[in-house]
Scaffold this motif. Structure first.
Motif, PDB file in Angstrom:
ATOM      1  N   GLY A  84      32.427  -3.744 -42.806  1.00 41.18           N
ATOM      2  CA  GLY A  84      34.047  -3.328 -43.151  1.00 41.18           C
ATOM      3  C   GLY A  84      34.518  -2.757 -41.742  1.00 41.18           C
ATOM      4  N   VAL A  85      33.592  -1.909 -41.165  1.00 41.37           N
ATOM      5  CA  VAL A  85      33.842  -1.304 -39.857  1.00 41.37           C
ATOM      6  C   VAL A  85      34.079  -2.699 -38.669  1.00 41.37           C
ATOM      7  CG1 VAL A  85      32.880   0.092 -37.912  1.00 41.37           C
ATOM      8  CG2 VAL A  85      32.533   0.615 -40.133  1.00 41.37           C
ATOM      9  N   THR A  86      33.274  -3.565 -38.771  1.00 38.49           N
ATOM     10  CA  THR A  86      33.495  -4.607 -37.877  1.00 38.49           C
ATOM     11  C   THR A  86      34.629  -5.374 -38.084  1.00 38.49           C
ATOM     12  OG1 THR A  86      31.073  -4.889 -37.721  1.00 38.49           O
ATOM     13  CG2 THR A  86      32.328  -6.762 -37.053  1.00 38.49           C
ATOM     14  N   LEU A  87      35.141  -5.427 -39.435  1.00 33.30           N
ATOM     15  CA  LEU A  87      36.487  -6.255 -39.658  1.00 33.30           C
ATOM     16  C   LEU A  87      37.316  -5.331 -39.401  1.00 33.30           C
ATOM     17  CD1 LEU A  87      35.753  -7.556 -43.361  1.00 33.30           C
ATOM     18  CD2 LEU A  87      36.405  -8.929 -41.305  1.00 33.30           C
ATOM     19  N   ALA A  88      37.268  -3.920 -39.495  1.00 33.88           N
ATOM     20  CA  ALA A  88      38.613  -3.020 -39.162  1.00 33.88           C
ATOM     21  C   ALA A  88      38.524  -3.028 -37.293  1.00 33.88           C
ATOM     22  CB  ALA A  88      38.254  -1.478 -39.399  1.00 33.88           C
ATOM     23  N   LEU A  89      37.358  -3.227 -36.849  1.00 31.70           N
ATOM     24  CA  LEU A  89      37.421  -3.051 -35.493  1.00 31.70           C
ATOM     25  C   LEU A  89      38.125  -4.393 -34.767  1.00 31.70           C
ATOM     26  CD1 LEU A  89      34.081  -1.390 -34.402  1.00 31.70           C
ATOM     27  CD2 LEU A  89      36.488  -0.571 -34.010  1.00 31.70           C
ATOM     28  N   LEU A  90      37.595  -5.552 -35.715  1.00 36.09           N
ATOM     29  CA  LEU A  90      38.164  -6.997 -35.285  1.00 36.09           C
ATOM     30  C   LEU A  90      39.989  -6.837 -35.363  1.00 36.09           C
ATOM     31  CD1 LEU A  90      35.782  -9.325 -36.253  1.00 36.09           C
ATOM     32  CD2 LEU A  90      36.275  -8.749 -33.981  1.00 36.09           C
ATOM     33  N   CYS A  91      40.324  -6.203 -36.482  1.00 38.63           N
ATOM     34  CA  CYS A  91      41.848  -6.120 -36.675  1.00 38.63           C
ATOM     35  C   CYS A  91      42.362  -5.290 -35.728  1.00 38.63           C
ATOM     36  CB  CYS A  91      41.896  -5.435 -38.113  1.00 38.63           C
ATOM     37  SG  CYS A  91      43.583  -5.286 -38.858  1.00 38.63           S
ATOM     38  N   VAL A  92      41.968  -4.020 -35.283  1.00 35.48           N
ATOM     39  CA  VAL A  92      42.448  -3.482 -34.105  1.00 35.48           C
ATOM     40  C   VAL A  92      42.568  -4.194 -32.835  1.00 35.48           C
ATOM     41  CG1 VAL A  92      42.236  -1.461 -32.821  1.00 35.48           C
ATOM     42  CG2 VAL A  92      41.883  -1.346 -35.096  1.00 35.48           C
ATOM     43  N   LEU A  93      41.365  -5.058 -32.587  1.00 37.67           N
ATOM     44  CA  LEU A  93      41.461  -5.842 -31.277  1.00 37.67           C
ATOM     45  C   LEU A  93      42.589  -6.873 -31.394  1.00 37.67           C
ATOM     46  CD1 LEU A  93      40.017  -6.453 -28.644  1.00 37.67           C
ATOM     47  CD2 LEU A  93      38.681  -8.023 -29.895  1.00 37.67           C
ATOM     48  N   SER A  94      42.572  -7.490 -32.587  1.00 40.33           N
ATOM     49  CA  SER A  94      43.629  -8.557 -32.655  1.00 40.33           C
ATOM     50  C   SER A  94      45.095  -7.905 -32.581  1.00 40.33           C
ATOM     51  CB  SER A  94      43.438  -9.305 -34.188  1.00 40.33           C
ATOM     52  OG  SER A  94      42.102  -9.835 -34.040  1.00 40.33           O
ATOM     53  N   THR A  95      45.353  -6.692 -33.152  1.00 42.34           N
ATOM     54  CA  THR A  95      46.599  -6.029 -33.030  1.00 42.34           C
ATOM     55  C   THR A  95      46.966  -5.800 -31.582  1.00 42.34           C
ATOM     56  OG1 THR A  95      46.189  -5.339 -35.169  1.00 42.34           O
ATOM     57  CG2 THR A  95      48.049  -4.273 -33.809  1.00 42.34           C
ATOM     58  N   MET A  96      45.861  -5.271 -30.706  1.00 39.10           N
ATOM     59  CA  MET A  96      46.196  -5.122 -29.374  1.00 39.10           C
ATOM     60  C   MET A  96      46.377  -6.215 -28.402  1.00 39.10           C
ATOM     61  SD  MET A  96      43.237  -2.112 -28.734  1.00 39.10           S
ATOM     62  CE  MET A  96      43.176  -2.085 -27.027  1.00 39.10           C
ATOM     63  N   ILE A  97      45.824  -7.241 -28.791  1.00 38.23           N
ATOM     64  CA  ILE A  97      45.884  -8.675 -28.169  1.00 38.23           C
ATOM     65  C   ILE A  97      47.381  -9.141 -28.679  1.00 38.23           C
ATOM     66  CG2 ILE A  97      45.470 -11.179 -28.257  1.00 38.23           C
ATOM     67  CD1 ILE A  97      42.449 -10.239 -28.517  1.00 38.23           C
ATOM     68  N   THR A  98      48.065  -8.815 -29.659  1.00 41.29           N
ATOM     69  CA  THR A  98      49.302  -9.244 -30.331  1.00 41.29           C
ATOM     70  C   THR A  98      50.425  -8.472 -29.215  1.00 41.29           C
ATOM     71  OG1 THR A  98      48.437  -9.857 -32.491  1.00 41.29           O
ATOM     72  CG2 THR A  98      50.850  -9.212 -31.981  1.00 41.29           C
ATOM     73  N   ALA A  99      50.124  -7.099 -29.154  1.00 37.98           N
ATOM     74  CA  ALA A  99      50.872  -6.374 -28.462  1.00 37.98           C
ATOM     75  C   ALA A  99      50.952  -6.659 -27.028  1.00 37.98           C
ATOM     76  CB  ALA A  99      50.610  -4.885 -28.656  1.00 37.98           C
ATOM     77  N   VAL A 100      49.883  -7.101 -26.083  1.00 37.44           N
ATOM     78  CA  VAL A 100      49.852  -7.465 -25.025  1.00 37.44           C
ATOM     79  C   VAL A 100      50.579  -8.737 -24.699  1.00 37.44           C
ATOM     80  CG1 VAL A 100      48.643  -8.047 -22.910  1.00 37.44           C
ATOM     81  CG2 VAL A 100      47.801  -6.009 -24.404  1.00 37.44           C
ATOM     82  N   SER A 101      50.217  -9.737 -25.861  1.00 44.95           N
ATOM     83  CA  SER A 101      51.096 -10.930 -25.571  1.00 44.95           C
ATOM     84  C   SER A 101      52.473 -10.913 -25.644  1.00 44.95           C
ATOM     85  CB  SER A 101      50.417 -11.698 -26.800  1.00 44.95           C
ATOM     86  OG  SER A 101      49.037 -12.175 -26.333  1.00 44.95           O
ATOM     87  N   VAL A 102      52.961  -9.973 -26.705  1.00 51.33           N
ATOM     88  CA  VAL A 102      54.405  -9.976 -27.029  1.00 51.33           C
ATOM     89  C   VAL A 102      54.899  -9.347 -25.457  1.00 51.33           C
ATOM     90  CG1 VAL A 102      56.064  -8.600 -27.972  1.00 51.33           C
ATOM     91  CG2 VAL A 102      54.300  -9.521 -29.306  1.00 51.33           C
ATOM     92  N   ALA A 103      54.395  -8.232 -25.088  1.00 52.34           N
ATOM     93  CA  ALA A 103      54.806  -7.516 -23.690  1.00 52.34           C
ATOM     94  C   ALA A 103      54.925  -8.659 -22.509  1.00 52.34           C
ATOM     95  CB  ALA A 103      53.801  -6.520 -23.489  1.00 52.34           C
ATOM     96  N   ALA A 104      53.847  -9.753 -22.542  1.00 51.29           N
ATOM     97  CA  ALA A 104      53.594 -10.749 -21.615  1.00 51.29           C
ATOM     98  C   ALA A 104      55.028 -11.723 -21.781  1.00 51.29           C
ATOM     99  CB  ALA A 104      52.482 -11.413 -21.560  1.00 51.29           C
ATOM    100  N   ALA A 105      55.220 -12.105 -22.947  1.00 48.15           N
ATOM    101  CA  ALA A 105      56.283 -12.907 -23.321  1.00 48.15           C
ATOM    102  C   ALA A 105      57.681 -12.289 -22.846  1.00 48.15           C
ATOM    103  CB  ALA A 105      56.184 -13.176 -24.714  1.00 48.15           C
ATOM    104  N   ARG A 106      57.888 -11.013 -23.252  1.00 48.07           N
ATOM    105  CA  ARG A 106      59.194 -10.271 -22.844  1.00 48.07           C
ATOM    106  C   ARG A 106      59.173 -10.232 -21.169  1.00 48.07           C
ATOM    107  NH1 ARG A 106      59.252  -5.208 -26.836  1.00 48.07           N
ATOM    108  NH2 ARG A 106      59.850  -6.302 -28.706  1.00 48.07           N
ATOM    109  N   GLN A 107      58.098  -9.960 -20.627  1.00 48.77           N
ATOM    110  CA  GLN A 107      58.148 -10.097 -19.216  1.00 48.77           C
ATOM    111  C   GLN A 107      58.390 -11.182 -18.501  1.00 48.77           C
ATOM    112  OE1 GLN A 107      54.487  -8.582 -17.444  1.00 48.77           O
ATOM    113  NE2 GLN A 107      55.440  -8.266 -15.457  1.00 48.77           N
ATOM    114  N   GLU A 108      58.162 -12.104 -19.161  1.00 50.70           N
ATOM    115  CA  GLU A 108      58.316 -13.807 -18.687  1.00 50.70           C
ATOM    116  C   GLU A 108      59.808 -14.177 -18.946  1.00 50.70           C
ATOM    117  OE1 GLU A 108      55.975 -16.590 -20.760  1.00 50.70           O
ATOM    118  OE2 GLU A 108      54.121 -16.017 -19.801  1.00 50.70           O
TER     119      GLU A 108
END
Length: 115
Positions: A36-60
């Motif tokens: 469960g902790v591993t799933l939660a950490l992977l969820c947080v990591l995926s959310t951070m990747i989403t946020a960075v990718s959205v910021a990169a798309a806006r910057q483009e």
């Protein structure tokens, strides 16, 4: 044959889907152990990747065309004659004043006279 790299929007969509599926799995499964902790950490990591990718798309989308320097060896952006040593030797107010004067000398004075 070369495989094209996905753009920032595609990465954001995939990471968002992964984060959502991990969150749903975590809620439905309800494990409160190492898995469960591993799933939660992977969820947080995926959310951070989403946020960075959205910021990169806006910057483009907001990217300005690059300004080529006027002559070889001169910095782009019009800050001619202001190097790191000069900036270190000046205090904050003098630095800001020097940068503004250089910027005005590049073309800002014509804009001030017209307006």
């Amino acid at each position: 044959m070369r495989i094209p790299r996905p753009d920032a929007r595609a990465k954001a969509v995939v990471a968002a889907l992964v984060a959502a599926s991990l969150l749903v799995t975590l809620i439905v499964w309800g494990r409160q152990d190492l898995v469960g902790v591993t799933l939660a950490l992977l969820c947080v990591l995926s959310t951070m990747i989403t946020a960075v990718s959205v910021a990169a798309a806006r910057q483009e989308d907001e990217a300005e065309p690059a300004v080529a320097p006027g002559s070889p060896g001169q910095p782009a952006g019009g800050l001619y004659g202001v190097d790191a040593d000069t900036l270190e030797s000046l205090d904050h107010r003098d630095t800001v004043r020097a940068v503004r004067e250089r910027h005005r000398g590049r073309g800002g004075s014509a804009a001030r006279e017209g307006g």
